[in-house]
Design a protein around this motif. Structure first.
Motif, mmCIF file in Angstrom:
data_model
loop_
_atom_site.group_PDB
_atom_site.id
_atom_site.type_symbol
_atom_site.label_atom_id
_atom_site.label_comp_id
_atom_site.label_asym_id
_atom_site.label_seq_id
_atom_site.Cartn_x
_atom_site.Cartn_y
_atom_site.Cartn_z
ATOM 1 N N LEU A 1 0.770 -1.271 -0.041
ATOM 2 C CA LEU A 1 0.104 -0.078 0.101
ATOM 3 C C LEU A 1 0.905 1.374 0.121
ATOM 4 N N CYS A 2 0.706 2.078 -1.185
ATOM 5 C CA CYS A 2 1.636 3.378 -1.241
ATOM 6 C C CYS A 2 0.556 4.342 -1.366
ATOM 7 N N SER A 3 1.049 5.546 -1.142
ATOM 8 C CA SER A 3 0.641 6.870 -1.286
ATOM 9 C C SER A 3 0.663 7.424 -2.713
ATOM 10 N N CYS A 4 -0.228 8.211 -3.335
ATOM 11 C CA CYS A 4 0.180 8.546 -4.613
ATOM 12 C C CYS A 4 1.151 10.136 -4.602
ATOM 13 N N TYR A 5 1.434 10.257 -3.386
ATOM 14 C CA TYR A 5 2.114 11.638 -3.144
ATOM 15 C C TYR A 5 3.662 11.496 -3.114
ATOM 16 N N ALA A 6 4.176 12.337 -3.033
ATOM 17 C CA ALA A 6 5.855 12.305 -2.910
ATOM 18 C C ALA A 6 6.201 13.739 -2.679
ATOM 19 N N VAL A 7 7.754 13.845 -2.214
ATOM 20 C CA VAL A 7 8.584 14.905 -2.027
ATOM 21 C C VAL A 7 8.001 15.755 -0.957
ATOM 22 N N ALA A 8 6.868 16.195 -0.662
ATOM 23 C CA ALA A 8 6.490 17.117 0.394
ATOM 24 C C ALA A 8 6.438 16.086 1.413
ATOM 25 N N PRO A 9 6.416 16.784 2.930
ATOM 26 C CA PRO A 9 6.617 16.040 4.228
ATOM 27 C C PRO A 9 5.305 15.069 3.983
ATOM 28 N N PRO A 10 5.372 13.775 4.467
ATOM 29 C CA PRO A 10 4.394 12.901 4.419
ATOM 30 C C PRO A 10 3.225 12.973 5.315
ATOM 31 N N TYR A 11 2.277 14.053 5.058
ATOM 32 C CA TYR A 11 0.928 14.266 5.696
ATOM 33 C C TYR A 11 -0.213 13.769 4.854
ATOM 34 N N GLN A 12 -0.634 12.694 4.721
ATOM 35 C CA GLN A 12 -1.420 12.111 3.968
ATOM 36 C C GLN A 12 -2.761 12.898 3.686
ATOM 37 N N ALA A 13 -3.593 13.363 5.206
ATOM 38 C CA ALA A 13 -4.766 13.718 5.057
ATOM 39 C C ALA A 13 -4.777 15.371 4.474
ATOM 40 N N ILE A 14 -3.448 15.700 4.977
ATOM 41 C CA ILE A 14 -3.391 17.452 4.560
ATOM 42 C C ILE A 14 -3.083 17.523 3.011
ATOM 43 N N ILE A 15 -2.443 16.553 2.461
ATOM 44 C CA ILE A 15 -2.098 16.527 0.940
ATOM 45 C C ILE A 15 -3.592 16.186 0.135
ATOM 46 N N ASP A 16 -4.392 15.171 0.848
ATOM 47 C CA ASP A 16 -5.623 15.104 0.254
ATOM 48 C C ASP A 16 -6.354 16.228 0.026
ATOM 49 N N PHE A 17 -6.588 16.916 1.037
ATOM 50 C CA PHE A 17 -7.242 18.172 1.026
ATOM 51 C C PHE A 17 -6.846 19.047 0.221
ATOM 52 N N VAL A 18 -5.636 19.374 -0.065
ATOM 53 C CA VAL A 18 -4.885 20.242 -0.861
ATOM 54 C C VAL A 18 -5.199 19.786 -2.219
ATOM 55 N N MET A 19 -5.292 18.543 -2.560
ATOM 56 C CA MET A 19 -5.501 17.978 -3.916
ATOM 57 C C MET A 19 -6.859 18.095 -4.299
ATOM 58 N N VAL A 20 -7.938 18.445 -3.315
ATOM 59 C CA VAL A 20 -9.138 18.508 -3.825
ATOM 60 C C VAL A 20 -9.414 19.525 -5.061
ATOM 61 N N SER A 21 -8.448 20.793 -5.098
ATOM 62 C CA SER A 21 -8.544 21.684 -6.111
ATOM 63 C C SER A 21 -8.156 20.990 -7.469
ATOM 64 N N PHE A 22 -7.046 20.068 -7.251
ATOM 65 C CA PHE A 22 -6.426 19.584 -8.414
ATOM 66 C C PHE A 22 -7.564 18.457 -9.125
ATOM 67 N N ARG A 23 -8.263 17.800 -8.133
ATOM 68 C CA ARG A 23 -9.453 16.911 -8.592
ATOM 69 C C ARG A 23 -10.446 17.619 -9.442
ATOM 70 N N LEU A 24 -10.860 18.891 -8.739
ATOM 71 C CA LEU A 24 -11.816 19.513 -9.515
ATOM 72 C C LEU A 24 -11.333 20.105 -10.735
ATOM 73 N N TYR A 25 -10.221 20.512 -10.918
ATOM 74 C CA TYR A 25 -9.402 21.018 -11.855
ATOM 75 C C TYR A 25 -9.444 20.183 -13.353
ATOM 76 N N SER A 26 -9.032 18.866 -12.843
ATOM 77 C CA SER A 26 -9.073 17.791 -13.755
ATOM 78 C C SER A 26 -10.436 17.324 -14.465
ATOM 79 N N TRP A 27 -11.392 17.475 -13.440
ATOM 80 C CA TRP A 27 -12.870 17.333 -13.969
ATOM 81 C C TRP A 27 -13.277 18.076 -14.661
ATOM 82 N N ILE A 28 -13.048 19.600 -14.459
ATOM 83 C CA ILE A 28 -13.477 20.557 -15.475
ATOM 84 C C ILE A 28 -12.780 20.760 -16.613
ATOM 85 N N MET A 29 -11.244 20.169 -16.659
ATOM 86 C CA MET A 29 -10.290 20.101 -17.939
ATOM 87 C C MET A 29 -9.734 18.885 -17.931
#
Length: 465
Positions: free
Chosen positions: A401-429
């Motif tokens: 079991l791996c995360s999809c994230y890298a480089v930034a300090p490993p705080y999964q829940a916080i990165i998940d929250f930050v990535m909401v905007s990218f998921r919305l962006y990818s849905w629109i575009m």
């Protein structure tokens, strides 16, 4: 060891001579071989480097050499495929080696410490494969490789047939692949006399092999660096303030960009689809659903909504983690050192922080996630990488079991929250095609990475209290 560039890169920046490239692990004797081939001590070696902290030279060196009226650029490299993680200085030296080969390769002198590597281990075979791929693929590079053994005993050096008796089956297989082209660089601690006939015979054999090689060849990487180098040199000519060192390093930025430790997963890593099939991560498409764990005995699948960057030519360093599956067979996970993966406490850590016989990872046994402790952790180099993102931010890769994230300090829940905007962006575009450059929106989000770094800093302080 620190030396001014102009004292170790002796090749004229405007030279178009093809390269004779020396490769091999650090401490194998590449610099000493270069001096033998030139016939004088032009290259710094570990014995005269003036450094008491390093057992070998960790710099790129080059000088022009003339063989039978033809001019070549003799290039000594740092340990390009050593398993330790290269720092910025080492990456610069590796990039300089690439720059010095930008006009093509005539010969690849693969220097092997015979006393340390006579058995030609699995690790050395993996390193060899990475070298061959990096230098243009198995077929082309094998036609230009000459193996040079170092640190051989006196009898081995003087008697070629006696030397061959010590070759392992795997080593013989490799030598057959390259046309049985091999010589010995006599140990200077044994053959100390000037103009020693044994030294002369082996160097003449080496020069003979070089003369018999096909015409020099190039690769897409070297072409790209050559074009960038020639353009920068033209710009330097129009600027009188530019220094000699800037001429030497023309094209360095492009070369460094092509040899890095970023990425996520190797192209051949396996993931699990909803129908149970296992496919290579490089075959994933947007919309595919992959296994990302289980809950209460029920498998969870998550949709791939983006692949933020991918490439099949960039040389990438991976953390190799070996473990035993529940059925007793051995499994292997490879991911970049700064990639995140889950540990049994539910937290995420960097792959580079995994410790053999200590860190508990989460293994998918076909039904559920169970803890597993790796028994071996090493580093490897491979060509290519890819970085898929799932809606859940999790993915099971090679049964771990791996995360999809890298480089930034490993705080999964916080990165998940930050990535909401990218998921919305990818849905629109919708993101259809990706390339080796990280997606610009992700690059924009990385500007906020300092927040996680501050959180990580304060957490470290609190733990120490």
């Amino acid at each position: 060891m620190t030396l001014d560039l102009s004292k170790r890169i002796l090749t004229d920046p405007y030279s178009k001579a093809p390269a004779i490239l020396l490769i091999g692990k650090s401490g194998a004797g590449k610099s000493t071989l270069a001096n033998m081939l030139i016939g004088e001590k032009k290259f710094k070696t570990s014995d005269n480097s003036g450094s008491s902290t390093s057992s070998s030279t960790q710099i790129c060196q080059s000088a022009l050499i003339c063989l039978d009226g033809e001019e070549y650029n003799l290039v000594d490299t740092p340990g390009i495929f050593d398993t330790k993680r290269p720092n910025d200085k080492m990456q610069n030296e590796i990039a300089r080696s690439i720059v010095q080969c930008s006009h093509g390769l005539m010969a690849i002198l693969f220097v092997i410490d015979f006393q340390a590597a006579g058995r030609y281990t699995k690790e050395q075979q993996t390193t060899t494969d990475a070298i061959l791929k990096f230098l243009g693929g198995q077929e082309e590079s094998c036609r230009h490789i000459i193996v040079v053994f170092t640190h051989c005993r006196q009898k081995q050096t003087e008697d070629r047939f006696f030397m061959e008796e010590g070759f392992s089956a795997d080593l013989k297989l490799f030598l057959n692949k390259i046309g049985w082209r091999w010589v010995i660089a006599p140990d200077p601690e044994i053959f100390k006399e000037p103009n020693d006939p044994v030294v002369e015979r082996n160097m003449n054999d080496l020069k003979h092999y070089i003369r018999l090689l096909p015409i020099y060849y190039t690769t897409e990487l070297f072409k790209k660096v050559r074009i960038a180098r020639e353009k920068e040199l033209q710009e330097i000519e129009s600027n009188e303030k530019k220094t000699t060192n800037e001429k030497i390093d023309a094209g360095l930025a492009v070369a460094k960009h092509e040899f890095r430790g970023e990425g996520c997963f190797p192209l051949h890593s396996k993931v699990i689809l909803t129908d149970g099939r296992r496919i290579e991560v490089s075959q994933l498409s947007i919309g595919d659903k992959v296994c990302c764990g289980e809950k209460n005995g029920k498998l969870i699948f998550s949709e791939i909504y983006a692949v933020v960057h991918t490439d099949n030519q960039t040389v990438t360093q991976y953390q190799r983690i070996d473990y035993l599956k529940s059925d007793g067979t051995e499994g292997t996970l490879r991911l970049t050192p700064k990639h995140h993966l889950f540990v049994s406490q539910g937290k995420t850590i960097f792959a580079e922080d995994v410790r053999a016989y200590e860190t508990e990872l989460l293994l998918f046994d076909g039904k559920k996630l169970i803890p597993v402790i790796p028994h071996r952790v090493t580093r490897e180099w491979e060509l290519g990488y890819t970085a898929p993102l799932t809606q859940s931010g999790k993915i099971v890769v090679d049964d771990i079991l791996c995360s999809c994230y890298a480089v930034a300090p490993p705080y999964q829940a916080i990165i998940d929250f930050v990535m909401v905007s990218f998921r919305l962006y990818s849905w629109i575009m919708p993101i259809s095609d990706c390339n080796k450059e990280i997606h610009p929106y992700i690059r924009y989000l990385k500007r906020g990475q300092w927040v996680l770094e501050q959180i990580d800093y304060f957490n470290t302080i609190i733990k120490r209290l």
